[in-house]
Scaffold this motif. Sequence first.
Motif, short mmCIF file in Angstrom:
data_model
loop_
_atom_site.label_atom_id
_atom_site.label_comp_id
_atom_site.label_asym_id
_atom_site.label_seq_id
_atom_site.Cartn_x
_atom_site.Cartn_y
_atom_site.Cartn_z
N THR A 21 -33.57 -19.47 -42.08
CA THR A 21 -33.39 -19.46 -40.63
C THR A 21 -32.22 -18.56 -40.23
N VAL A 22 -31.08 -18.72 -40.91
CA VAL A 22 -29.92 -17.94 -40.48
C VAL A 22 -30.07 -16.46 -40.81
N LEU A 23 -30.75 -16.17 -41.92
CA LEU A 23 -30.97 -14.75 -42.26
C LEU A 23 -31.89 -14.09 -41.23
N GLY A 24 -32.99 -14.75 -40.95
CA GLY A 24 -33.91 -14.19 -39.96
C GLY A 24 -33.25 -14.07 -38.61
N ARG A 25 -32.47 -15.07 -38.26
CA ARG A 25 -31.78 -15.04 -36.97
C ARG A 25 -30.76 -13.90 -36.92
N ALA A 26 -30.04 -13.72 -38.02
CA ALA A 26 -29.04 -12.65 -38.06
C ALA A 26 -29.69 -11.29 -37.85
N LEU A 27 -30.87 -11.10 -38.44
CA LEU A 27 -31.53 -9.80 -38.28
C LEU A 27 -31.92 -9.57 -36.82
N ARG A 28 -32.36 -10.60 -36.15
CA ARG A 28 -32.68 -10.46 -34.72
C ARG A 28 -31.42 -10.13 -33.92
N LEU A 29 -30.31 -10.84 -34.19
CA LEU A 29 -29.07 -10.55 -33.46
C LEU A 29 -28.59 -9.12 -33.73
N VAL A 30 -28.80 -8.66 -34.96
CA VAL A 30 -28.44 -7.28 -35.28
C VAL A 30 -29.31 -6.30 -34.49
N MET A 31 -30.60 -6.58 -34.41
CA MET A 31 -31.47 -5.71 -33.61
C MET A 31 -30.98 -5.63 -32.17
N MET A 32 -30.49 -6.77 -31.67
CA MET A 32 -30.01 -6.80 -30.30
C MET A 32 -28.66 -6.09 -30.16
N ASN A 33 -27.67 -6.59 -30.86
CA ASN A 33 -26.30 -6.17 -30.58
C ASN A 33 -25.87 -4.90 -31.31
N VAL A 34 -26.62 -4.54 -32.34
CA VAL A 34 -26.32 -3.29 -33.04
C VAL A 34 -27.36 -2.22 -32.67
N GLY A 35 -28.63 -2.62 -32.68
CA GLY A 35 -29.68 -1.67 -32.31
C GLY A 35 -29.90 -1.56 -30.81
N HIS A 36 -29.24 -2.44 -30.05
CA HIS A 36 -29.34 -2.45 -28.58
C HIS A 36 -30.78 -2.69 -28.12
N THR A 37 -31.44 -3.61 -28.80
CA THR A 37 -32.79 -4.04 -28.40
C THR A 37 -32.64 -5.27 -27.53
N TYR A 38 -32.48 -5.07 -26.25
CA TYR A 38 -32.25 -6.18 -25.33
C TYR A 38 -33.46 -6.40 -24.43
N VAL A 39 -33.80 -7.65 -24.24
CA VAL A 39 -34.97 -7.99 -23.42
C VAL A 39 -34.77 -7.48 -21.99
N GLY A 40 -35.82 -6.81 -21.51
CA GLY A 40 -35.78 -6.31 -20.14
C GLY A 40 -35.04 -5.00 -19.99
N VAL A 41 -34.39 -4.58 -21.05
CA VAL A 41 -33.67 -3.30 -21.03
C VAL A 41 -34.38 -2.30 -21.93
N SER A 42 -34.58 -2.73 -23.17
CA SER A 42 -35.30 -1.88 -24.11
C SER A 42 -36.41 -2.66 -24.81
N ASP A 43 -36.31 -3.96 -24.88
CA ASP A 43 -37.38 -4.80 -25.44
C ASP A 43 -38.23 -5.27 -24.27
N MET A 44 -39.39 -4.64 -24.11
CA MET A 44 -40.20 -4.88 -22.90
C MET A 44 -41.40 -5.77 -23.20
N GLU A 45 -41.22 -6.71 -24.09
CA GLU A 45 -42.36 -7.49 -24.54
C GLU A 45 -42.99 -8.33 -23.43
N THR A 46 -44.31 -8.33 -23.41
CA THR A 46 -45.05 -9.01 -22.35
C THR A 46 -44.84 -10.52 -22.39
N ILE A 47 -44.98 -11.15 -23.56
CA ILE A 47 -44.91 -12.61 -23.65
C ILE A 47 -43.78 -13.07 -24.57
N GLY A 48 -43.54 -12.38 -25.65
CA GLY A 48 -42.55 -12.82 -26.61
C GLY A 48 -43.20 -13.57 -27.76
#
Lengths: 97, 448
Positions: B227-254
């Motif tokens: 859980t924590v490893l998978g979660r860390a990778l998502r947080l890295v995508m967000m805060n390091v890769g700047h993949t933020y919902v509504g800004v660059s992550d435009m996913e329809t449903i999630g």
Amino acid sequence: MARLEVLNPVAKTVEHSVKPAARLTTLQGVTLGLYWNMKAGGDAALDRTEALLHEKFPQVKFRRYIGSVGWLMRHCTAEDADRIASEVDAVVGTTAD
Amino acid sequence: MVELERRGVPTVLFTAQTFVHDAQRSAASFGLAGLPLAVVPLPFTNQKPEAVHRMAEGAFDQVVAGLTQTVDVRPGAQPPRLEDRFAYDGDDLLDAWTLMRADFLRRGWSDGFPLVPPTPRAVEALLRGTTRSPGDIVATLEPGFGIATIEKLAINAVMAGCGPEHLPLLLTAVRCLAEPKMYIRNKAMSTGPHAPLVLVNGPKGRVADVNAGMCALGPGAPSASNTVLGRALRLVMMNVGHTYVGVSDMETIGSPLKYACCCAENEAESPWEPYHVTRGFAKDASTVTVHFVYGICELHDFRSTAPEDLVGVFATAATNVAQVGTGLWLIGRRADPRTKTEEREHNTLFICPEHAQIFARAGWGRREIQEALYRAARLPFKTMMLNKEPKALAVAHPELAWLADHPDLPLPVVEDPGCFDIAVVGAAAGRGAYFYGAGEPVTLPVED
């Protein structure tokens, strides 16, 4: 009172800078590229745009483009961009979203 | 469009209102904030041609203006630089933590669950999991071109709940994301539910206590590391890769898979060589594989005792044409135009130990399963094309134009048998998992 000090998780970014191209003074007589990434509906938008541009600027010529790589969406490679830049004066693009 | 501007060609891009922020941020990350847009009310997809025509008419003045009027490059559009650390004062530490969580949420830095405070002491402790220096750069992560230093990765790992034993695995997963073949930009920014499925092989996964058995994909205490490893990778995508919902992550449903989707292969109960050996690594190596997946389908079968029957059941999962990757080979290959790396669409199967034994007792290995599934998982051409652009087929495979005269011809759902990746995961009972993949997996060795 208690103080919680934490580190900033947000990474700095590599900055890129591109100077925008000089704009055209008129569309009359120019050659326009119409670029579609093949996502559904984008071609219809370009069809209508071409018709409207032709009405308003009868001397405009058009060239259609899609990217040379991709699948659901087709993208332009550097070679594609070089070729387009050598063939047209401006580009209208649609990625359908 | 930015690449054309770079070459001196003025451009204007049709963009739906919902995607304006995304388009602006994307253009800015490529160096041209203020790229001219012709904004239309809705995406053109799923619209009748006459509706698209009306939207194009409504945006016509913007098209002309975009090509003829000076571009506002908006030098101030970049977000301001932030300080390296923040302080939160409360009546007690719990109060201060509540303020921190609320502030991180407001800034968009959280996945929504409570975050572990990345205090300097906690980050320092986590950094003991690597021999590398905090300032070392592991990768540059798209779509935001974030500089992934060891320290930034450690900060996000702390926030996810990781310990130092998880850090080498996280660093490897991040390197997987940054591989050119991963084309992370496409997967991070899409409207589709691309989730990084992380599969760990080898001894370092066991050291980090990554669960391969019961409820390996969680939730629960046995899968805490997962859980924590998978979660860390998502947080890295967000805060390091700047993949933020509504800004660059435009996913329809999630997708709930995007919070965390990580496990190890159950090598101890597998009748076959470990998955990473099939990827070219030594049996005693430790590896991390990342495969972006859209979704998951159960592979349930309590009755079958013969390999052919199991494959027949598995094939029903593989022939889901509502899943974007099914038959996608007909219209081309996922490809990064900058590196020209191409990906075939793979799907990952987690076969449970009981099903694996049925195959193994009959003398079947992975290759036999892949080939049998390739033969069994077929759909009529007309069904496969239900949700695909016919013009894309004509461009990608002009040599297949004859298929139009054979709408009922069964075709394979993937390009070749190797597009089915197989790992043994889980505990007792005949229930596996079929992951609908997005492109190809990337496997890298774990480094300290």
